[in-house]
Design an enzyme around this catalytic site. Structure first.
Site, short mmCIF file in Angstrom:
data_model
loop_
_atom_site.label_atom_id
_atom_site.label_comp_id
_atom_site.label_asym_id
_atom_site.label_seq_id
_atom_site.Cartn_x
_atom_site.Cartn_y
_atom_site.Cartn_z
N ASP A 1 -8.34 -4.59 0.78
CA ASP A 1 -7.30 -3.61 0.50
C ASP A 1 -5.95 -4.26 0.82
O ASP A 1 -5.86 -5.27 1.52
CB ASP A 1 -7.54 -2.33 1.31
C1 BGC Z 1 -4.88 1.75 -0.73
C2 BGC Z 1 -6.02 1.54 -1.71
C3 BGC Z 1 -5.48 1.18 -3.06
C4 BGC Z 1 -4.60 -0.04 -2.93
C5 BGC Z 1 -4.02 -0.50 -4.24
C6 BGC Z 1 -3.89 0.60 -0.75
O1 BGC Z 1 -2.75 0.91 -0.03
O2 BGC Z 1 -5.42 1.92 0.56
O3 BGC Z 1 -6.81 2.69 -1.78
O4 BGC Z 1 -6.52 0.98 -3.97
O5 BGC Z 1 -3.53 0.27 -2.06
O6 BGC Z 1 -3.09 0.37 -4.72
#
Ligand code: BGC
Length: 767
Positions: A313
């Site tokens: 993530d």
């Molecule tokens: C979130 C994820 C998301 C990723 C990409 C992160 O901040 O926790 O759920 O898929 O960003 O946008």
């Protein structure tokens, strides 16, 4: 001479070989496995680790470069930027084949442009474009926005969830995107956490069913084809029970809770063939998920035979170094996560160089890299990216927000809105009375109904609640007092003005709740990174409801929110309460149809609503001793229980009958009930089956959902619903953490909510 001849023959053969081989990975008729192998043979180490590297879209970077100072960007969690890499340099890297994937590419033009850069590279490997298409492709302008997952779960309708996911996949591919970062199958156990709205609620079984339906919809089983996308089960794991409700805070939970509560939905997604997993920001019992070989390798690969790839993530590998401090350097952070099972890095520079170096110095095996890269390439081949990297831009508009997709979004919204209270049958309002209806509240006329993971959408593609009311009941007179969307900035003078304007009206609709608009990051109160320690209404919303109620006008409160809110006073005082969640593009129409009775509500809560944040954790499948004592003050019961939701019909559910009082291991027990619509209008009811293990070697919850069925009945109609039960539904982890069913007595409960008062019980014996 002989040597020369041999050399010539070898050269000739290999020349021919190269020609034949050159066609293998580019030849769509070849099996994917062969194409992957062929391509991998040709790749340098640098080209391989490049496939494991994801970057944010170039337009996203350019915007940040234009609008923010380096210092601001450094502090911003939400905006992609790389301190030492300009967007033009990223373009060059893409041309050299040094980028495997992009995220947050939000126009088809950019998607095509990035592919055109990637195709200039030596091996012409297209890029995989990922996006958070959580409930519709909401970051794309003009997409169909479906209700947020908490609303989707409220439908208890897996087929509908699968359909909406399939349509979202079509809208994604139309716009050049191939990978959605959904479903979020975290089991939501703390309403303070801002991301509850993007989950399917608190029950492991329901979350797993909804998650698997989402995966099926997006991937259509094997995602081979140019209109499919790959899905991503996230965030692995337990971030939905964070300390103090803060996103990314530690999950400190027992192995039992991990396996009984949090693992099952992820396992269900794996069984449905989900091709990617995203690791969670948080640590699990002291080990950050992003460096956990237990999670990434032992559980996923070895135990579950997961056959796709694992992505990190946003900046979480870096956080192993700077937040969690389990890696003294960034290099160690990168190596630690890849060696332990991470396959793709979201996002940015530094990673690829570091990993390549680690392979060269034998700190990471090339086998580990090949394992990761082969899965990423498999996705690209199956998705047809080598054959069709570009999309036909001129056709995008015909493929998104289509009449069919709007119909599904509307259908889903109608089925996701939960009627929580309807005292004296205030609802539905009778259109023919031609009443004077006062409408107000900060969520009555804006895009908060679209929820998180959505950028601003065209107004003509969004039906707000006041618009819906006017459209559905044009013969009524609406007096509307707008508030603006910023809950934090509501003024007392506005509340007074609203009260003034409501005078003389027959009924008031007050639309309050939360705001998850991510493009107003500083104003929002809900959604990602918007956690709260208090679950009451933000700003002067409570005051607004109280003051309008004080005028004596009957009040209908509509909640638009992505997390449960503790509106105890409202639930006890106001006659009609509707939980609309965040109902999407046509949400305003659906709310209005329910208010005027064109649609009979049928949704059920997928999560318990607490009375107070002090009551957290509160969920229906608790252990008996959690409620041993009542609180010394206040009401100890939750405000509304899991599985609860009213209809304009009344349903009578008979006592459950069993095919036998005994269940043989390996056999099946049939439970049946009669459901009758004893109301005046047709409607749907969700019949829910719960189980309690009466005595067991370790403690068990007071009840657990094991099956549900939705039934549509005309007034006076009766249907018999049958459920099959086997030993499988009775299994749990014993003291040694073996997954077993123990012989003994069980209680089976059937009804239309998890409340004891709504359930009828019968006992049986597992032999
Ligand atoms: C979130 C994820 C998301 C990723 C990409 C992160 O901040 O926790 O759920 O898929 O960003 O946008």
């Amino acid at each position: 001479m002989k040597q020369f001849l041999i050399a010539t023959v070898i050269a000739g053969l290999s020349l021919t070989g190269i020609q034949i081989e050159a066609q293998v990975y580019l030849d769509a008729r070849q099996p994917v496995e062969k194409r992957v192998k062929d391509l991998m043979k040709r790749m340098t180490l640098e080209e391989k680790v490049a496939q494991m590297s994801q970057y944010v879209g170039i337009e996203h970077m350019k915007k940040a470069e234009k609008e923010m100072t380096v210092e601001e960007m450094r502090k911003s969690h939400a905006t992609g930027f790389y301190p030492n890499l300009h967007s033009s340099e990223l373009e060059e890297l893409t041309k050299k084949g040094m980028v495997g994937s992009f995220l947050h590419v939000v126009t088809w033009k950019e998607a095509n442009y990035l592919q055109s850069l990637a195709l200039q590279s030596r091996l012409k490997i297209p890029v995989l474009v990922g996006i958070d298409a959580i409930h519709g492709n909401g970051l794309y302008n003009g997409a169909t926005i479906y209700p947020t997952p908490i609303g989707q779960a409220s439908t208890f309708d897996e087929a509908l969830v699968e359909k909406a996911s399939r349509e979202t996949a079509l809208e994604m591919r139309a716009a050049g995107m191939h990978w959605t970062f959904t479903p979020n199958v975290e089991v939501a156990r703390d309403a303070r956490w801002g991301r509850v709205g993007e989950t399917f609620g608190e029950d492991p079984y329901l979350v797993g069913r909804m998650g698997a339906a989402t995966v099926r919809g997006f991937q259509s089983n094997d995602f081979t084809g140019s209109d499919k996308v790959i899905a991503c089960a996230k965030h692995f794991i337990a971030g939905s029970q964070p300390i103090n409700g803060i996103n990314g805070a530690p999950a400190d939970i027992s192995d039992r809770t991990l396996w009984e509560v949090f693992m099952p939905p992820f396992k269900a997604c794996n069984d449905a063939g989900v091709f990617t997993f995203m690791m969670a920001h948080n640590e699990l019992n002291g080990v950050p998920c992003h460096s956990s070989s237990y999670l990434m390798t032992d559980v996923l690969r070895k135990q579950w035979k997961f056959d796709g790839f694992v992505v990190s993530d946003w900046m979480d590998v870096e956080r192993l170094h700077d937040y969690h401090r389990v890696a003294p350097t960034l290099d160690q952070a990168y190596r630690m996560s890849v060696a332990n099972g991470l396959d793709m890095h979201m996002h940015g520079p530094g990673f690829a160089e570091s990993i390549a170096d680690a392979v060269r110095t034998r700190k990471i095996s090339i086998k580990r890299i090949d394992e990761a890269v082969s899965k990423i390439l498999e996705a690209k081949f199956k998705l047809g990216l080598f054959e069709n990297p570009f999309i036909e831009g001129e056709k995008v508009d015909q493929r998104i927000f289509t009449p069919e997709h709007q119909k599904t979004a509307l259908d889903m919204a109608r089925k996701s809105i939960v009627l929580l209270k309807n005292e004296g049958d205030l609802l539905p309002l009778d259109k023919s009375k031609k009443q004077r209806i006062f409408v107000t509240g900060p969520n009555a006329d804006n895009q908060t109904i679209l929820g998180d993971w959505v950028f601003v959408q065209p107004d003509d593609r969004t039906t707000t609640i006041i618009e819906g009311l006017r459209q559905v009941a044009p013969e009524n007179e609406f007096v509307f007092y707008p508030f603006g969307r910023n809950l934090r900035k509501m003024q007392p003078s506005q509340v007074q003005e609203a009260v003034q304007q409501s005078k003389g009206c027959d009924v008031a609709v007050v639309v309050v709740g939360e705001n998850s608009m991510r493009y107003h990051w500083a104003d929002k109160t809900c959604g990602e990174n918007s956690d709260r320690y208090d679950l009451s209404l933000v700003g002067l919303q409570q005051q607004l409801v109280e003051d309008i109620h004080a005028t004596g006008i009957p009040v209908i409160v509509v909640l638009v929110n992505g997390r449960p809110l503790s509106t105890e006073w409202i639930a006890e005082t106001i006659p009609a309460l509707i939980e609309a969640w965040e109902p999407g593009s046509l949400g305003g129409q659906a709310v209005a149809e329910i208010i005027f009775g064109d649609v009979n509500p049928e949704a059920k809560l997928p999560i318990t609503i607490p009375r107070h944040s002090g009551q957290i954790q509160t969920y229906y499948n608790y252990k008996f001793t959690s409620k041993w004592f009542k609180y010394a003050t206040g009401n100890s019961k939750p405000l509304f229980e899991f599985g609860y939701g009213l209809s304009y019909s009344r349903f009578k559910i008979g006592a459950p009958r069993l095919s036998s009082g005994e269940l043989n291991p390996g056999g099946t027990l049939q439970a049946s009930v009669e459901v009758t619509n004893v109301g005046q209008v047709a409607g749907s009811e969700v019949v829910q089956l719960y189980i309690r293990d009466l005595y067991s070697s370790v403690t068990r919850p007071v009840k657990e959902l094991k099956a549900y069925r939705k039934v549509h009945l005309q007034p006076g109609e009766t249907q018999t619903i049958r459920f099959d039960l086997s030993e499988k539904e009775l299994k749990f982890y014993d003291e040694a953490m073996n997954y077993v069913a123990e012989p003994g007595e069980f209680e089976l409960m059937i009804g239309n909510s998890s409340r004891d008062a709504d359930l009828k019980k019968v006992k049986f014996q597992l032999l």
